[in-house]
Scaffold this active site. Sequence first.
Site, PDB file in Angstrom:
ATOM      1  N   TYR A  88     -19.050  -4.318   5.454  1.00 43.23           N
ATOM      2  CA  TYR A  88     -18.650  -5.713   5.192  1.00 43.23           C
ATOM      3  C   TYR A  88     -19.615  -6.686   5.854  1.00 43.23           C
ATOM      4  CZ  TYR A  88     -14.101  -4.725   3.107  1.00 43.23           C
ATOM      5  OH  TYR A  88     -13.098  -4.324   2.261  1.00 43.23           O
ATOM      6  N   PRO A 101     -10.195 -11.783  -0.468  1.00 40.88           N
ATOM      7  CA  PRO A 101      -9.118 -11.883  -1.459  1.00 40.88           C
ATOM      8  C   PRO A 101      -8.245 -13.122  -1.218  1.00 40.88           C
ATOM      9  CG  PRO A 101      -9.139  -9.744  -0.347  1.00 40.88           C
ATOM     10  CD  PRO A 101      -9.972 -10.683   0.463  1.00 40.88           C
ATOM     11  N   SER A 539      -7.083  -2.658  -7.231  1.00 42.46           N
ATOM     12  CA  SER A 539      -6.255  -2.405  -6.055  1.00 42.46           C
ATOM     13  C   SER A 539      -4.793  -2.714  -6.355  1.00 42.46           C
ATOM     14  CB  SER A 539      -6.724  -3.283  -4.897  1.00 42.46           C
ATOM     15  OG  SER A 539      -6.047  -2.936  -3.723  1.00 42.46           O
TER      16      SER A 539
END
Length: 611
Positions: A88, A101, A539
């Site tokens: 990340y 998100p 997801s």
Amino acid sequence: MLFMPVSVTRIAGRYLAHQEGLPKLPVPPLQQTCERYLTALTPIVDPEELNHTRQLLEEFQKPGGVGDRLQKGLEQRVFLSLYHFHSYLDYRMPVVIHSSPGVVLPRTEFSDRQGQMRYAAKLIAGVLDFKSMIDNETLPVEYLGGKSLCMNQYYQVLSSCRIPGTKRDNVVNYALDKRPPTHITVVHNFQFFVLDVYNSDGTPLTVDQIYIQLEKIWNSSLQSNKEPIGILTSNHRNSWGKAYNNLIKDKTNKESVRAIQKSIFTVCLDAPMPRASDDMYRTRAGVQMLHGGGSRWNSGNRWFDKTLQFIIGEDGTCGLIYEHAPAEGPPIVSLIDHVVEYMKSSEMVRTPMVPLRMPQKLRFNITPEIKKDIEEAKQNMNIMVHDLDMKVSVFSHFGKDFPKSQKMSPDAFIQVALQLAYYRIYKHCCPTYESASLRMFRLGRTDTIRSTSIDSAKFVKAMDDPARHVWSPLVEKVALLDKAVKAHRAYTDMAIRGQAIDRHLLGLKLQAIEDLAALPEIFMDTSYAVAMHFNLSTSQVPAKTDCVMCFGPVVPDGYGVCYNPMDAHINFAVSAFNSCQDTNATRLAQALEDAMLDMKTLLEQTPKAKL
């Protein structure tokens, strides 16, 4: 973002006491991963390419060879989870759309500033209530199938922030300081304020007191700031890293930035967005959570590096956005579920009037160079806003109740429907990523469930085959569907037990970069490039709250698909990029709805007993 296969149970207990007893992430056997990798490639690469990869893998795993050496190096490492964390922080694209998100909360019934501030005050009190369970270590430990889960991520989401670098970012967590933060930041009209949320005796402010303080903030930021300093955080990470170093040369700026970074979380009081029709409302709310709508709307009303930002619009649109490096979806969703429940029961109680200090407005000195950086960030943000194609919808025909009635895993059912939807549009199968939780292991993050399987490919090809529309092929289709669902279920179980392939392959690749002069051929192979190009990045993020999470695609010609299966309906968020001619979020969302209904019809017209 991640998938938990069966319901997670929570048992009260000392929070970190069990952490030491959790097993560390396993390194799967090399031969097992190589075999499973070939199986995963079968439905997505052509036979010739597959053959070439098979030869490379045979060479790679010879005793005493390159693979063997890398495997031994990995087995000596302390934590493979650090690779996930660093992936990340090494990522240089903007966190907006590409990584962070958003979550859309149920629509609220207020349409003025009083309603907005009442809601915000209750929400802040709810988050502080959740924080008290973290601080006192009374947050129930979660169990899955009798095994306790790693709770570390709950400790990472409050009082933390991402710090940009010119080559790599890092994350700071102030919760562990000798004197942990006692303030939040509130941003309104692009202006940042420090709001102390604890009294001098350590008790949290009441909802009523928070409301009074929010009113003070509102009244002292009536005019929107000309320079939306927060928009800098939306830029490409290298550009922001450079601008950041320039910004904090000034002492006032440095102190203001530090106050934002140190805050427990951020609350964004947003201006109303353009009105949308009822069927477009969720989609508009989704993009507001992801990027704020652009520089003329609310994109400057953020600090995108902050781990947790709650967004409360004056028009009743509410939700949040979170920076992904410190945590996955489930801890965020647990927090949301707690806060939403808390807000139902919390009433504003008049408290004795203790004079409270005026919240401190954070000052920034804007030099011509910083102004130039802001202008560049605004332009880049507006390009990203125009490029995002989003569709948030509610599938209202059935929820997880129907697959369960067929003794099928709801997640596997949805994933197979997604395979069918994609195949119907593109006439081929694509690499598909679904996140699987590794919280059975200490500091475990996620691995990949590769939803495209040999069995799902057989089913999607058979489903619309005109030769198979008579009775016996219908039975055959149900058998293929059943097999595809079971294959997904089996891969999921394998992934959550640390035996999937992607985390292992990444570990081997990074070990090779560290140890070897040249990258092994399996990582230079066309098959590897294809396998890592996830046209579908998906997801499942289940919540008790009727909310939906959304995120952008991970490749330019791909989709991001997130869903929350409720008992009688399913919330879906589908994203794509307008700059790609071949993708269309509304088309995939519609194809997904059709696929789900067709699979239900297939199962209903073919009684199981006849199989």
